[in-house]
Design an enzyme around this catalytic site. Sequence first.
Site, PDB file in Angstrom:
ATOM      1  CB  SER A 113      -6.241  14.020   0.611  1.00 43.28           C
ATOM      2  OG  SER A 113      -6.692  13.190  -0.355  1.00 43.28           O
ATOM      3  CG  ASP A 256      -6.566  11.299  -3.575  1.00 43.02           C
ATOM      4  OD1 ASP A 256      -6.057  10.022  -3.935  1.00 43.02           O
ATOM      5  OD2 ASP A 256      -7.356  11.451  -2.562  1.00 43.02           O
ATOM      6  CG  ASP A 258      -4.365  10.662   0.467  1.00 43.67           C
ATOM      7  OD1 ASP A 258      -5.162  10.652  -0.428  1.00 43.67           O
ATOM      8  OD2 ASP A 258      -5.036  10.629   1.523  1.00 43.67           O
ATOM      9  CG  ASP A 260      -7.758   8.174  -0.054  1.00 43.13           C
ATOM     10  OD1 ASP A 260      -7.547   9.112  -1.109  1.00 43.13           O
ATOM     11  OD2 ASP A 260      -7.829   8.867   1.092  1.00 43.13           O
TER      12      ASP A 260
END
Length: 469
Positions: A113, A256, A258, A260
């Site tokens: 992440s 960010d 990843d 999400d």
Amino acid sequence: MINVKSSPTLTGLSDLTLTKMFGTNGVRGVINENLTVELVLKLSRATGSVFGPGMVAIARDSRKGGEMFTHALISGLTSTGCSVVNLGPVPVPALQYMVPRLGCIAGVMVTASHNPPQFNGIKVIGSNGIETSRETENQIEMVYQSNQFKTADWDKIGEVTHNDSAIDVYIEGIKSQLNVEKIRTKNLKVIVDCANSVGGLVTPRLLRELGCTVVSLNAQLDGSFPGRNPEPIPENLKALAAAVRVTGADLGIAHDGDADRATFVDETGRVLWGDQSFALIASRILARKRGSTLVTPVSSGRVIEDVARKAGAKIDWTEVGSVDVSHRIAEIGAELGGEENGGVFYPAHQPVRDGAMTATQVVEMIALEGKTLSQLVSELPVYFNTKVKVPVPQEKKEPLLKALLELTKDMNRITLDGVKIIHEEGWYLIRPSGTEPIYRCFAEGATQEIADRLSEEGVKLIECAKELV
Ligand code: MG
């Protein structure tokens, strides 16, 4: 507004195999130090043993080691008899969207992440697209520690396939939730900071398909993150804020690592706090149906409560962590979920944090309401925060929580995660840190003075409890 936000903690540099492996959001570690190929191979053998047999979808973000760990994942999973469908580099919510649609028994994402570049990690997803429950994580860890892996006979080893359709299917899924024609008429100008990761494969294209003029920053995939630190917080978004200002764009969007989460910059170049964008989206979604339910962690503030009250919605509090929010949404069939870090869960699309869905919800709001982002934000109530850390030795953290629960038993409180004390004029939340020898006290009030006073009260409570343990 003075507003200090906490960032989720990193998995420490201890030997991952000797401590609990899964942290708040999967297994994370420094590449080739404590997150090794051997560890990922064993972890994927354990994951395949718990979930299999069946098909597992895998994906990765742009981080270093993504390809290397993908090969370890494929080896481990197929050795247990699971077949693997490799989606390649895609945002984690795209993998989560595909897992149930491909009929997979699980999904595995190689990602850390928003952690610094030297980190990578593994996130395990269940057949419904939601991160696995704490119980399933424990099962995987038990198999890992005991080496009781399933091993397929030579003729039952899993097959490996590739599927390049994830991004197309995911983008169509998001568009099906939006008023595409209306957004197209507005020709909004948007700057997207993709953090040199997988958000860049989706959001700029999606916004162009919505008729926006898009300028992308840091759009090339690069695991050394040359553009900026992958955590989308104000100090990392100065280039985006400047780009919005100088180009006269309607808004800026930052993801960010990843993708999400999405963080927003208004047309004046001001970076919004996550609870502001969450509150804006909540005010629209909850207003559609009176009696809706909003799921949010106890760390969320009054602005969310105000918005929910105005829309006639109920709040369902959870522990801090996106996994808890997702599972609770699925359990009770809530209309929306969100976190103060800008994570928004829109279950009509999928019950998980989704950066591109969140981004387009804000774009749709600007298009449909005919107001600028700063005007929309100015309609929200403003609160002030204070955040303090109090040192508490590791071995005293648990007894201290018990003492706090005893000391506060007659107060108006929520004890789902730490202790949240609620006053008329504000609240404070006292929680032990997951990794550091400290307690955190987070206070919020209608003025800075009130927030400071509540924070002092919280610190005094911690000091009192310290004397009892
Ligand atoms: Mg993330």
